[in-house]
Design a protein around this motif. Structure first.
Motif, PDB file in Angstrom:
ATOM      1  N   ASP A   1       0.882  11.757 -10.648  1.00 55.64           N
ATOM      2  CA  ASP A   1       0.320  13.115 -10.662  1.00 55.64           C
ATOM      3  C   ASP A   1       1.068  14.015 -11.640  1.00 55.64           C
ATOM      4  O   ASP A   1       0.562  15.065 -12.039  1.00 55.64           O
TER       5      ASP A   1
ATOM      6  N   ASN B   1       1.139   4.108  -3.063  1.00 62.29           N
ATOM      7  CA  ASN B   1       0.899   5.537  -2.883  1.00 62.29           C
ATOM      8  C   ASN B   1       2.002   6.359  -3.540  1.00 62.29           C
ATOM      9  O   ASN B   1       1.738   7.426  -4.112  1.00 62.29           O
TER      10      ASN B   1
ATOM     11  N   ALA C   1       1.193   6.336  -7.223  1.00 65.54           N
ATOM     12  CA  ALA C   1       0.081   7.251  -7.505  1.00 65.54           C
ATOM     13  C   ALA C   1       0.551   8.699  -7.458  1.00 65.54           C
ATOM     14  O   ALA C   1       0.153   9.525  -8.299  1.00 65.54           O
ATOM     15  N   ASN C   2       1.405   9.020  -6.490  1.00 63.45           N
ATOM     16  CA  ASN C   2       1.927  10.388  -6.390  1.00 63.45           C
ATOM     17  C   ASN C   2       2.760  10.742  -7.619  1.00 63.45           C
ATOM     18  O   ASN C   2       2.694  11.864  -8.131  1.00 63.45           O
TER      19      ASN C   2
ATOM     20  N   LYS D   1       0.804  -1.226   0.000  1.00 63.38           N
ATOM     21  CA  LYS D   1       0.000   0.000   0.000  1.00 63.38           C
ATOM     22  C   LYS D   1       0.837   1.276   0.000  1.00 63.38           C
ATOM     23  O   LYS D   1       0.598   2.197  -0.776  1.00 63.38           O
ATOM     24  N   GLN D   2       1.828   1.343   0.895  1.00 61.04           N
ATOM     25  CA  GLN D   2       2.616   2.581   0.991  1.00 61.04           C
ATOM     26  C   GLN D   2       3.401   2.847  -0.294  1.00 61.04           C
ATOM     27  O   GLN D   2       3.606   3.997  -0.674  1.00 61.04           O
TER      28      GLN D   2
ATOM     29  N   ILE E   1      -5.647   2.401  -9.054  1.00 67.92           N
ATOM     30  CA  ILE E   1      -4.389   2.757  -8.384  1.00 67.92           C
ATOM     31  C   ILE E   1      -4.198   4.268  -8.363  1.00 67.92           C
ATOM     32  O   ILE E   1      -3.842   4.855  -7.344  1.00 67.92           O
ATOM     33  N   TYR E   2      -4.461   4.902  -9.502  1.00 64.02           N
ATOM     34  CA  TYR E   2      -4.290   6.353  -9.606  1.00 64.02           C
ATOM     35  C   TYR E   2      -5.205   7.094  -8.631  1.00 64.02           C
ATOM     36  O   TYR E   2      -4.831   8.119  -8.057  1.00 64.02           O
ATOM     37  N   LYS E   3      -6.399   6.551  -8.405  1.00 64.38           N
ATOM     38  CA  LYS E   3      -7.365   7.176  -7.489  1.00 64.38           C
ATOM     39  C   LYS E   3      -7.155   6.726  -6.045  1.00 64.38           C
ATOM     40  O   LYS E   3      -7.932   7.056  -5.159  1.00 64.38           O
ATOM     41  N   ARG E   4      -6.102   5.942  -5.806  1.00 71.45           N
ATOM     42  CA  ARG E   4      -5.723   5.471  -4.472  1.00 71.45           C
ATOM     43  C   ARG E   4      -6.735   4.491  -3.883  1.00 71.45           C
ATOM     44  O   ARG E   4      -6.875   4.371  -2.663  1.00 71.45           O
ATOM     45  N   HIS E   5      -7.418   3.724  -4.708  1.00 72.02           N
ATOM     46  CA  HIS E   5      -8.332   2.689  -4.220  1.00 72.02           C
ATOM     47  C   HIS E   5      -7.559   1.374  -4.101  1.00 72.02           C
ATOM     48  O   HIS E   5      -7.886   0.368  -4.748  1.00 72.02           O
ATOM     49  N   PHE E   6      -6.550   1.380  -3.249  1.00 69.67           N
ATOM     50  CA  PHE E   6      -5.623   0.256  -3.166  1.00 69.67           C
ATOM     51  C   PHE E   6      -6.282  -1.004  -2.606  1.00 69.67           C
ATOM     52  O   PHE E   6      -5.970  -2.114  -3.019  1.00 69.67           O
TER      53      PHE E   6
END
Length: 324
Positions: free
Chosen positions: A276, A269, A272-273, A265-266, A302-307
């Motif tokens: 951006d 993130n 995903a960052n 998860k981390q 993944i891009y929307k952080r729905h991990f």
């Protein structure tokens, strides 16, 4: 046809498979070759095995260096090579006996600085052919299609006359330079045959924290690629190609592999960052035409952080496995 081909073989603790690799090289149907074996600080019996080939074949040359990684071994091989063309063979892989012959013939016929071929992937008894054939021999197609230097024949002048070297210190260095090599080629061509055989070995570190952190080297590789295109002053002209490489290799391939791990998860993130920087990636022409519907859904999640959704889907079944 007597153009010299330099075959560069980085070796690190390869005692279990180096013989098979070298056998495929010394039996090439094309005779004008030199084989540069770069020992990257092996501590096993690799050197003694290679020594037997040195005694038997005059076109094999052995060089030992302190351990610095595959990229540093490849760079040394490039510096030491005397060939008109260069190709890279990993020590646990093999090439077809006609690899050099067919690749050089194609290079001469098409006046190509880079020639690619298909790859045969062996996973135990399973064999899978990966095709790198493009609709046309356009450099833009080659940029987004190729992902390894091992199925390529490359004119040495591209390295000699440019700033391109394999970046040292992280894996996925291939991503960092192949598109730039294609950019600098006057012409590119493809042999539609599986001439390179990639032997996949199970990696016990997959899914571990070490694997996860190494996988994020993709970000470093992509930064290196962007910097190369910036230095060559071609970043804006090839923005779509660079963006697609980021999406395909980092967001989709890297993201989905990390999503299968408990500790991912981390790191997802961080991906995903990074994405951006490419906020309009879903509108990319190559994303629209080359990615499957499921790949696009995975990328959006993944891009929307729905991990957690991604992780649960992977836990339920291998829904995405055939798409990655």
């Amino acid at each position: 046809m007597n153009e010299l081909v330099s075959i560069i073989v980085p070796v690190y603790n390869s005692q279990d498979f180096i013989s098979r690799c070298l056998e495929s090289l010394v039996r090439q149907s094309y005779s004008s070759i030199e084989i540069l074996v770069i020992d990257d600080g092996s501590t096993d019996n690799s050197k003694n095995i290679i020594k037997k080939y040195l005694e038997k074949y005059k076109n094999i040359f052995y060089f030992y260096k302190e351990n610095g990684g595959q990229a540093s071994a490849r760079n040394l091989g490039i510096d030491l090579s005397k060939g008109d063309y260069i190709c890279f063979v990993d020590s646990d892989d093999i090439i077809s006996l006609d690899f050099c012959k067919l690749m050089v013939e194609k290079a001469i016929k098409e006046s190509a600085d880079i020639v690619s071929c298909n790859i045969m992937e062996e996973i135990g008894d399973i064999k899978i052919i990966h095709s790198y054939k493009t609709k046309s021999n356009s450099k833009r197609e080659f940029m987004i299609k190729l992902n390894s230097p091992c199925n390529l024949l490359i004119k040495k002048n591209i390295f000699k006359n440019s700033i391109i070297k394999f970046p040292i210190g992280y894996i996925f260095e291939d991503i960092a330079i192949i598109p730039a090599l294609v950019l600098l080629a006057n012409n590119v061509a493809h042999v539609d045959q599986p001439l390179y055989v990639y032997i996949r070995r199970e990696d016990s570190t997959t899914g571990s924290k070490v694997f996860i952190k190494k996988h994020l080297d993709i970000i470093k590789a992509i930064d290196h690629l962007v910097n190369l295109f910036t230095q060559i002053d071609k970043k804006n002209e090839y923005y779509d190609e660079i963006e697609y490489i980021v999406v395909r290799r980092l967001l989709i391939s890297g993201g989905m592999r990390l999503a299968k791990t408990k500790d991912g998860k981390q790191y997802l993130n961080l991906i995903a960052n990074y994405m951006d920087k490419f906020p309009n990636w879903i509108q990319n022409q190559y994303v629209k035409s080359n990615l499957t519907k499921m790949q696009k859904i995975a990328g959006r999640l993944i891009y929307k952080r729905h991990f957690y959704i991604i992780y649960c889907l992977n836990r339920i079944n291998s829904l995405f496995k055939k798409y990655i």
